[in-house]
Design a protein around this motif. Structure first.
Motif, short mmCIF file in Angstrom:
data_model
loop_
_atom_site.label_atom_id
_atom_site.label_comp_id
_atom_site.label_asym_id
_atom_site.label_seq_id
_atom_site.Cartn_x
_atom_site.Cartn_y
_atom_site.Cartn_z
N ALA A 260 0.86 -1.18 0.00
CA ALA A 260 0.00 0.00 0.00
C ALA A 260 0.89 1.23 0.00
N GLU A 261 0.30 2.37 -0.32
CA GLU A 261 1.07 3.61 -0.29
C GLU A 261 1.39 3.98 1.16
N LEU A 262 2.56 4.56 1.35
CA LEU A 262 2.95 5.02 2.67
C LEU A 262 1.93 6.02 3.20
N GLY A 263 1.43 5.76 4.41
CA GLY A 263 0.47 6.66 5.05
C GLY A 263 -0.97 6.50 4.61
N ASP A 264 -1.27 5.47 3.81
CA ASP A 264 -2.64 5.24 3.35
C ASP A 264 -3.44 4.59 4.47
N GLU A 265 -4.17 5.40 5.22
CA GLU A 265 -4.90 4.90 6.38
C GLU A 265 -6.09 4.02 6.00
N LYS A 266 -6.52 4.09 4.74
CA LYS A 266 -7.66 3.29 4.30
C LYS A 266 -7.26 1.90 3.81
N ALA A 267 -5.96 1.65 3.73
CA ALA A 267 -5.48 0.37 3.20
C ALA A 267 -5.79 -0.77 4.16
N GLU A 268 -6.16 -1.92 3.62
CA GLU A 268 -6.36 -3.11 4.42
C GLU A 268 -5.02 -3.80 4.65
N VAL A 269 -4.76 -4.17 5.89
CA VAL A 269 -3.48 -4.77 6.25
C VAL A 269 -3.64 -6.28 6.35
N ASP A 270 -3.08 -6.99 5.38
CA ASP A 270 -3.07 -8.44 5.37
C ASP A 270 -1.93 -8.93 6.24
N SER A 271 -2.20 -9.82 7.17
CA SER A 271 -1.18 -10.30 8.09
C SER A 271 -0.02 -11.00 7.36
N LYS A 272 -0.26 -11.47 6.13
CA LYS A 272 0.77 -12.16 5.37
C LYS A 272 1.31 -11.31 4.22
N TRP A 273 1.23 -10.00 4.38
CA TRP A 273 1.64 -9.12 3.28
C TRP A 273 3.11 -9.29 2.91
N ARG A 274 3.97 -9.61 3.86
CA ARG A 274 5.40 -9.73 3.58
C ARG A 274 5.70 -10.90 2.64
N GLU A 275 4.83 -11.90 2.62
CA GLU A 275 5.04 -13.08 1.78
C GLU A 275 4.66 -12.82 0.33
N ASN A 276 3.89 -11.77 0.10
CA ASN A 276 3.33 -11.55 -1.24
C ASN A 276 4.04 -10.45 -2.03
N MET A 277 5.12 -9.91 -1.49
CA MET A 277 5.82 -8.83 -2.16
C MET A 277 6.94 -9.37 -3.04
N VAL A 278 7.45 -8.51 -3.94
CA VAL A 278 8.52 -8.90 -4.86
C VAL A 278 9.69 -7.94 -4.73
N CYS A 279 10.87 -8.46 -5.00
CA CYS A 279 12.07 -7.63 -5.02
C CYS A 279 12.17 -6.96 -6.39
N VAL A 280 12.31 -5.66 -6.41
CA VAL A 280 12.33 -4.88 -7.66
C VAL A 280 13.75 -4.67 -8.16
#
Length: 411
Positions: A260-280
Motif C-alpha cells: 500500500a502507499e505510505l500513510g494510506d490509512e484506508k489500506a487493508e493490512v493483510d497479516s501475510k503481506w510480507r510473503e506476497n511482495m517482490v524484489c524490484v
C-alpha cells in the motif's frame, strides 16, 4: 541525448543528487533501446568522476555489443564539456527470459526471502528528511524502527554478521496517473542511510558530512510499472552497511514492492503481506564522507536567479529566499502560472507546519518551507527528462538533460 528543463531542487546543496543523475542516464538508455528487441534494462554499473550541478546534462550512448539475449551499452554523462559519470548497461527482454531454456530456474517459494521491512506502510510513521536535501517535498519516507532496535544491540551483544541494517518506506509525491519507471529506481537506491547517520551521538559527536557516491551498481529484477496488486508510488528500501573505514563506506541495498502507499490509512493490512511482495532491484554502492564545505564550493559562479544564497555555518544549509518576481519568472519559463491550487496538507513529512501555513505556500509544482528554507520543486517524473540531441560520426548518440541544483546534497 539532452534533458529538458530539469529543476534545480533535485540536489543536495548545489550538487545534483547522484540517484537523479543516474536516472537521467537510465532514461536516455531506455529511449535508445525502445525500438529494439531488448527494451528492458537489466543491469547498470556506474562510476562518478565529478559532481554535476545546475544546467544542461548530456548523455552520450554507444553500443558495445548486441547478442541474442542481451545488448551492452556504454554511456557517458557530460556537463559543460566535462565528463561527470560513466556507466555500463545491460538490456534484455523479460518476456524472452521467461520463455527461454532457463525459465523457471528460480528459488522455490520456501527458500525465497521475506520482505525485509516489518512495519506495514499504512501503519508507518513519517520521518523528518535529511537537512541538506532540497527535494524533500517530492517524497515522504518512514524509517522502520525495527532496525533501530537491531542496531542498538551491537553495544550490548557485540558484533553480528549483518552489520548495521536499515529499512525505510519511500513514497514519491506523484499524481495518480504517473507510473513507476526504471528511471526512478536509482533515486530509491541512493536514498539509503549512510552508516554514519545511523550511529548514535556517542560516536558521531554531532559531526555532519556530505556523502558523494563513487560507484553505484543496480540489478533490475522485473519490469516496471508493477501490477495493481502493489502500491504505485511507494517502495521499500532495505540496506546493510558492513564497512566504514576512514570515511569510505559501502552498502548493499534491496528495493522491494509495497502492499500500500505510505500513510494510506484506508489500506487493508493483510497479516501475510510480507510473503506476497517482490524484489524490484538489488544494488551496491561505494561512497565517502566529505565536508559540506566542499559541496558549497560548487555554488561559486552559480547564475541561478531563482534563489539568493546566504552563507551559514554548518550543519545549517544555505538560506534560500525566492523573491515573488523570481518565482513568477520560474513558472513563466515552464509555461505555467504561479497559482495556489495544491493543498499543503499533503506535505505532512515536512517540519515547521506553522511556517508553511503562515507563508501560504501553494502552487502547481509544490512550495514548502523547511525551517528557514523555501523551495520550489518539480516532481521526479518532470525532472528526469532527456532528449536526443545529435548523433556523432562514429554512431554514438548524444542525449542531453538540464540539471538544476535542487537535485543535490548539501551545497
Amino acid at each position: 541525448y539532452e534533458s529538458n528543463d530539469v529543476d534545480s531542487q533535485w540536489s543536495v546543496g548545489v550538487v545534483t543528487f547522484g540517484g537523479y543523475s543516474l536516472g537521467v542516464i537510465v532514461d536516455a538508455a531506455r529511449q535508445y533501446q525502445a525500438p529494439t528487441s531488448h527494451p528492458d534494462i537489466l543491469h547498470l554499473s556506474s562510476q562518478f568522476l565529478r559532481a554535476a550541478t545546475a544546467g544542461t546534462l548530456e548523455v552520450r550512448i554507444s553500443k558495445v555489443r548486441v547478442g541474442n539475449q542481451f545488448t551492452n551499452l556504454a554511456a557517458e554523462l557530460h556537463q559543460k564539456g566535462a565528463l561527470k559519470a560513466t556507466a555500463q548497461l545491460i538490456f534484455g527482454n523479460f518476456d524472452q527470459l521467461s520463455t527461454s531454456a532457463v525459465a523457471g530456474a528460480s528459488l522455490p517459494s520456501s527458500h525465497a526471502p521475506l520482505h525485509p521491512l516489518v512495519v506495514h506502510p499504512a501503519n508507518a510513521k513519517l520521518t523528518p528528511s535529511h537537512w541538506a536535501q532540497r527535494f524533500t517535498m517530492h517524497y515522504h519516507w518512514s524509517r522502520d524502527l525495527h532496525f533501530d532496535e537491531i542496531n542498538s544491540r551491537h553495544e550490548t551483544e557485540g558484533k553480528s554478521v549483518d552489520g548495521l541494517q536499515t529499512g525505510t518506506w519511500v513514497r514519491l509525491t506523484e499524481s495518480p496517473d504517473v507510473q513507476m519507471s526504471p528511471s526512478y529506481i536509482p533515486f530509491f537506491v541512493d536514498m539509503i542511510q549512510p552508516p554514519w547517520d545511523i550511529l548514535t551521538e556517542k560516536y558521531t559527536q554531532g559531526r555532519k558530512f556530505w556523502y558523494p557516491s563513487l560507484s553505484i551498481t543496480i540489478e533490475f529484477k522485473c519490469r516496471l510499472p508493477l501490477s495493481s496488486n502493489y502500491a504505485a508510488h511507494t517502495l521499500g528500501v532495505f540496506g546493510r552497511k558492513r564497512h566504514l573505514n576512514d570515511g569510505i563506506w559501502s552498502d548493499t541495498t534491496e528495493i522491494w514492492s509495497a502492499p500500500a502507499e505510505l500513510g494510506d490509512e484506508k489500506a487493508e493490512v493483510d497479516s501475510k503481506w510480507r510473503e506476497n511482495m517482490v524484489c524490484v532491484a538489488v544494488a551496491s554502492q561505494v561512497a565517502y564522507m566529505a565536508s559540506p564545505d566542499i559541496n558549497r564550493r560548487y555554488a561559486k559562479g552559480d547564475k541561478n536567479a531563482l534563489f539568493s544564497h546566504v552563507a551559514s555555518d554548518a550543519p545549517t544549509p544555505p538560506l534560500l529566499i525566492p523573491s515573488p518576481r523570481a518565482v513568477a519568472e520560474f513558472y513563466e519559463r515552464r509555461g505555467s502560472r504561479f497559482e495556489p491550487d495544491i493543498s499543503l496538507t499533503s506535505l505532512v513529512s515536512m517540519p515547521c507546519d506553522a511556517a508553511r501555513v503562515n507563508a501560504g505556500l501553494t502552487n502547481p509544482d509544490v512550495l514548502a518551507v523547511q525551517q528557514t528554507l523555501v523551495f520550489v520543486m518539480a516532481p521526479l517524473n518532470k525532472a528526469i527528462k532527456v532528449a536526443h540531441k545529435s548523433t556523432l560520426e562514429d554512431g554514438t548518440k548524444v542525449y542531453e538533460c538540464n540539471a538544476d541544483p535542487e537535485w543535490a546534497m548539501a551545497a
